[in-house]
Design a protein around this motif. Structure first.
Motif, mmCIF file in Angstrom:
data_model
loop_
_atom_site.group_PDB
_atom_site.id
_atom_site.type_symbol
_atom_site.label_atom_id
_atom_site.label_comp_id
_atom_site.label_asym_id
_atom_site.label_seq_id
_atom_site.Cartn_x
_atom_site.Cartn_y
_atom_site.Cartn_z
ATOM 1 N N PHE A 282 -55.462 8.155 -15.259
ATOM 2 C CA PHE A 282 -56.339 8.718 -16.288
ATOM 3 C C PHE A 282 -56.230 10.236 -16.335
ATOM 4 C CE2 PHE A 282 -60.417 10.589 -17.529
ATOM 5 C CZ PHE A 282 -60.593 10.016 -18.774
ATOM 6 N N VAL A 283 -56.279 10.890 -15.179
ATOM 7 C CA VAL A 283 -56.276 12.355 -15.174
ATOM 8 C C VAL A 283 -54.910 12.920 -15.532
ATOM 9 C CG1 VAL A 283 -58.146 12.451 -13.486
ATOM 10 C CG2 VAL A 283 -55.785 12.548 -12.688
ATOM 11 N N GLU A 284 -53.856 12.108 -15.430
ATOM 12 C CA GLU A 284 -52.511 12.582 -15.767
ATOM 13 C C GLU A 284 -52.149 12.365 -17.228
ATOM 14 O OE1 GLU A 284 -50.259 10.430 -12.810
ATOM 15 O OE2 GLU A 284 -49.981 12.249 -11.612
ATOM 16 N N LYS A 285 -53.083 11.797 -18.004
ATOM 17 C CA LYS A 285 -52.801 11.576 -19.423
ATOM 18 C C LYS A 285 -52.561 12.908 -20.124
ATOM 19 C CE LYS A 285 -55.392 7.286 -20.222
ATOM 20 N NZ LYS A 285 -56.559 6.688 -20.922
ATOM 21 N N PRO A 286 -51.548 12.982 -20.989
ATOM 22 C CA PRO A 286 -51.315 14.233 -21.730
ATOM 23 C C PRO A 286 -52.458 14.532 -22.689
ATOM 24 C CG PRO A 286 -49.926 12.442 -22.559
ATOM 25 C CD PRO A 286 -50.572 11.939 -21.308
ATOM 26 N N ASN A 287 -52.733 15.806 -22.860
ATOM 27 C CA ASN A 287 -53.772 16.294 -23.783
ATOM 28 C C ASN A 287 -55.182 15.869 -23.386
ATOM 29 O OD1 ASN A 287 -51.699 17.361 -25.482
ATOM 30 N ND2 ASN A 287 -51.434 15.338 -26.399
ATOM 31 N N ARG A 288 -55.355 15.459 -22.145
ATOM 32 C CA ARG A 288 -56.697 15.114 -21.686
ATOM 33 C C ARG A 288 -57.425 16.402 -21.296
ATOM 34 N NH1 ARG A 288 -59.378 15.261 -17.511
ATOM 35 N NH2 ARG A 288 -57.613 15.948 -16.281
ATOM 36 N N ASN A 289 -58.639 16.583 -21.819
ATOM 37 C CA ASN A 289 -59.357 17.828 -21.540
ATOM 38 C C ASN A 289 -60.750 17.597 -20.955
ATOM 39 O OD1 ASN A 289 -60.568 16.794 -23.788
ATOM 40 N ND2 ASN A 289 -60.345 18.622 -25.057
ATOM 41 N N GLU A 290 -61.054 16.357 -20.544
ATOM 42 C CA GLU A 290 -62.356 16.093 -19.941
ATOM 43 C C GLU A 290 -62.378 16.574 -18.484
ATOM 44 O OE1 GLU A 290 -61.400 12.312 -22.406
ATOM 45 O OE2 GLU A 290 -60.352 13.608 -20.980
ATOM 46 N N LYS A 291 -63.548 16.950 -18.044
ATOM 47 C CA LYS A 291 -63.779 17.206 -16.632
ATOM 48 C C LYS A 291 -64.036 15.856 -15.961
ATOM 49 C CE LYS A 291 -64.941 18.952 -12.647
ATOM 50 N NZ LYS A 291 -63.989 19.577 -11.728
ATOM 51 N N VAL A 292 -63.315 15.554 -14.879
ATOM 52 C CA VAL A 292 -63.470 14.274 -14.194
ATOM 53 C C VAL A 292 -64.232 14.484 -12.890
ATOM 54 C CG1 VAL A 292 -62.291 12.324 -13.100
ATOM 55 C CG2 VAL A 292 -61.362 13.336 -15.198
ATOM 56 N N ILE A 293 -65.301 13.722 -12.723
ATOM 57 C CA ILE A 293 -66.034 13.669 -11.457
ATOM 58 C C ILE A 293 -65.809 12.263 -10.881
ATOM 59 C CG2 ILE A 293 -68.284 13.822 -10.325
ATOM 60 C CD1 ILE A 293 -69.205 15.600 -12.655
ATOM 61 N N PHE A 294 -65.224 12.189 -9.703
ATOM 62 C CA PHE A 294 -64.869 10.911 -9.089
ATOM 63 C C PHE A 294 -65.805 10.659 -7.907
ATOM 64 C CE2 PHE A 294 -61.273 8.364 -6.860
ATOM 65 C CZ PHE A 294 -61.775 7.178 -7.372
ATOM 66 N N LYS A 318 -56.199 14.525 -1.664
ATOM 67 C CA LYS A 318 -56.989 15.760 -1.698
ATOM 68 C C LYS A 318 -56.263 16.829 -2.513
ATOM 69 C CE LYS A 318 -59.170 16.810 2.039
ATOM 70 N NZ LYS A 318 -59.576 17.286 3.381
ATOM 71 N N LEU A 319 -54.967 16.968 -2.284
ATOM 72 C CA LEU A 319 -54.161 17.925 -3.052
ATOM 73 C C LEU A 319 -54.098 17.541 -4.527
ATOM 74 C CD1 LEU A 319 -51.151 18.585 -0.624
ATOM 75 C CD2 LEU A 319 -53.165 20.026 -1.021
ATOM 76 N N PHE A 320 -54.006 16.229 -4.777
ATOM 77 C CA PHE A 320 -53.940 15.751 -6.163
ATOM 78 C C PHE A 320 -55.228 16.107 -6.911
ATOM 79 C CE2 PHE A 320 -54.879 12.528 -9.373
ATOM 80 C CZ PHE A 320 -53.712 12.516 -10.112
ATOM 81 N N PHE A 321 -56.371 15.877 -6.298
ATOM 82 C CA PHE A 321 -57.659 16.189 -6.942
ATOM 83 C C PHE A 321 -57.772 17.686 -7.221
ATOM 84 C CE2 PHE A 321 -59.530 12.286 -4.640
ATOM 85 C CZ PHE A 321 -59.190 11.464 -5.711
ATOM 86 N N GLU A 322 -57.355 18.506 -6.277
ATOM 87 C CA GLU A 322 -57.419 19.951 -6.474
ATOM 88 C C GLU A 322 -56.512 20.396 -7.613
ATOM 89 O OE1 GLU A 322 -56.465 21.609 -2.708
ATOM 90 O OE2 GLU A 322 -58.372 21.040 -1.766
ATOM 91 N N ALA A 323 -55.290 19.847 -7.647
ATOM 92 C CA ALA A 323 -54.315 20.247 -8.672
ATOM 93 C C ALA A 323 -54.777 19.858 -10.069
ATOM 94 C CB ALA A 323 -52.956 19.613 -8.371
ATOM 95 N N HIS A 324 -55.511 18.750 -10.183
ATOM 96 C CA HIS A 324 -55.951 18.268 -11.499
ATOM 97 C C HIS A 324 -57.416 18.590 -11.770
ATOM 98 C CE1 HIS A 324 -52.233 15.945 -10.942
ATOM 99 N NE2 HIS A 324 -52.194 15.875 -12.252
ATOM 100 N N LYS A 325 -58.010 19.454 -10.929
ATOM 101 C CA LYS A 325 -59.381 19.940 -11.119
ATOM 102 C C LYS A 325 -60.403 18.802 -11.188
ATOM 103 C CE LYS A 325 -57.722 24.094 -13.465
ATOM 104 N NZ LYS A 325 -57.760 24.911 -14.690
ATOM 105 N N VAL A 326 -60.167 17.783 -10.366
ATOM 106 C CA VAL A 326 -61.094 16.660 -10.261
ATOM 107 C C VAL A 326 -62.108 16.973 -9.157
ATOM 108 C CG1 VAL A 326 -61.329 14.216 -9.650
ATOM 109 C CG2 VAL A 326 -59.395 14.984 -11.054
ATOM 110 N N SER A 327 -63.384 16.795 -9.449
ATOM 111 C CA SER A 327 -64.416 16.920 -8.423
ATOM 112 C C SER A 327 -64.580 15.564 -7.750
ATOM 113 C CB SER A 327 -65.754 17.354 -9.031
ATOM 114 O OG SER A 327 -65.643 18.641 -9.592
ATOM 115 N N PHE A 328 -64.255 15.493 -6.469
ATOM 116 C CA PHE A 328 -64.365 14.234 -5.728
ATOM 117 C C PHE A 328 -65.486 14.346 -4.697
ATOM 118 C CE2 PHE A 328 -63.419 12.395 -1.544
ATOM 119 C CZ PHE A 328 -63.647 11.059 -1.840
ATOM 120 N N LEU A 329 -66.372 13.355 -4.665
ATOM 121 C CA LEU A 329 -67.373 13.296 -3.613
ATOM 122 C C LEU A 329 -67.727 11.845 -3.323
ATOM 123 C CD1 LEU A 329 -70.915 14.344 -4.906
ATOM 124 C CD2 LEU A 329 -69.012 13.854 -6.428
ATOM 125 N N THR A 330 -68.116 11.595 -2.096
ATOM 126 C CA THR A 330 -68.543 10.257 -1.712
ATOM 127 C C THR A 330 -69.983 10.032 -2.154
ATOM 128 O OG1 THR A 330 -69.395 10.938 0.443
ATOM 129 C CG2 THR A 330 -67.048 10.389 0.318
#
Length: 364
Positions: A282-294, A318-330
């Protein structure tokens, strides 16, 4: 409840493989006995397999269960997929390695303990080729740690349980055991969930008091997908993020461009996990501009005090989330953040900005 291919106990419907299949989706559970699958080609059989395939899709969508008694793969000339397994979603991913005879077994799912005691001998090892949104968890394994019985779960919804034939009781007694399993409510949560402490502040008349019971917040750690999603929605609302459910285990924020992805797993977040793989696509989709919170309920089987100190996400993810500006939390970190807000240690606005602006893992 419907039994396909075998006689059933009183008050449970049954149908033979050669009878026309109608209205299967009206049932709450299916028991499929492949050991009685016809070895010839009756006219109705091919049409019935098509009906069963469509029914299985509906069962999966509606969080229903299917219990399948295994048998040898029945091949049709010039067809690659065995006819008796053609009703399974992606049947080419399901591999059955025939064995001459096996007796060793170690139970992995206590729910099936009584049934598996009736399996003195088994004749197949089971494998599933990794597929996005599918999990394949053993019910029992042999001494080589390969599954001899397993549960296929699709999109965290419906389940198909693959079971070897019972060898110490009659086929009718085996069906009766499975009927008993379908009638029993599968435990959705662990006893420790009732003891998760919810701040007393929620009982006061303040901005968080919306006649919500403490159990609705405890469901943040529930194994029930609907309760789990609702608890996340309630907590995000307390943090100033209003959401609406979108797809299964997804939330869309109102008045802001935020997508909240959620899942529940037994362990840490790894790239090979189907739910994680779905988020990655989902986060790698082209032209996606939403902020993702996982938000992930990691180590879902463990009480909260046993989750502390464990690695929550492996380094590549962890690196993938940082590179794609995904906020990840448990869910545990979300719970701790929410408690800070309801105790007035930080404001809802500060918590909301943290979730929206941070990238990578958020640990509270």
């Amino acid at each position: 409840m419907l039994v396909i291919g075998s006689a059933s106990p009183d008050k449970v419907d049954s149908i033979a493989w050669t009878q026309p299949f109608h209205d299967l989706e009206a049932y709450d559970a299916l028991i499929i006995d492949l050991s009685s699958f016809p070895k010839d080609y009756p006219r109705t059989l091919f049409n019935n397999i098509g009906v069963l395939k469509r029914t299985v899709r509906i069962f999966i969508r509606d969080y229903k269960e299917i219990f399948c008694i295994l048998d040898k793969r029945f091949r049709v000339p010039f067809k690659r997929i065995p006819l008796n397994y053609a009703w399974i979603p992606y049947p080419e991913k399901f591999r059955i390695n025939p064995m001459l005879l096996g007796k060793s077994k170690k139970l992995c799912d206590e729910r099936f303990s009584v049934y598996m005691k009736t399996v003195e001998r088994w004749y197949s090892e089971l494998f599933w080729e990794d597929t996005t949104n599918y999990s394949f968890e053993p019910i029992a394994v042999n001494k080589r740690q390969n599954a001899i019985a397993a549960t296929l779960t699709i999109n965290d919804r419906g389940k198909i349980h693959f079971l070897p034939k019972a060898t110490t009781i009659s086929p009718s007694e085996a069906i009766e055991l499975l009927v008993g399993l379908t009638k029993k409510e599968e435990p959705t949560d662990f006893p420790w969930l009732a003891y998760v402490e919810i701040p007393e502040l929620l009982q006061a008349e303040d901005q968080w008091n919306r006649n919500i019971t403490p159990d609705e917040y405890r469901n943040l750690f529930s194994l029930d997908p609907k309760n789990f999603l609702k608890a996340i929605q309630l907590m995000l609302e307390d943090l100033g993020i209003q959401t609406l459910p979108n797809a299964d285990l997804d939330l869309i924020a109102l008045k802001s461009n935020i997508v909240v992805k959620t899942t529940s797993i037994n362990g840490k977040v790894e790239a090979q996990n189907p739910a994680v793989n779905q988020v990655a696509k989902f986060v790698e989709k082209p032209n996606r501009n939403e902020k993702v919170i996982f938000i992930v309920n990691t180590y879902r089987n463990l009480p909260l005090n046993e989750r502390a100190g464990k690695e929550q996400v492996d380094f590549p993810m962890k690196l993938f989330f940082e590179a794609h500006k995904v906020s990840f939390l448990t869910t545990l970190s979300l719970f701790n953040l929410w408690k800070k807000v309801v105790a007035y240690q930080i404001s809802p606005q500060e918590a909301s900005l943290l979730l929206q602006n941070e990238k990578g893992e958020i640990t509270i």
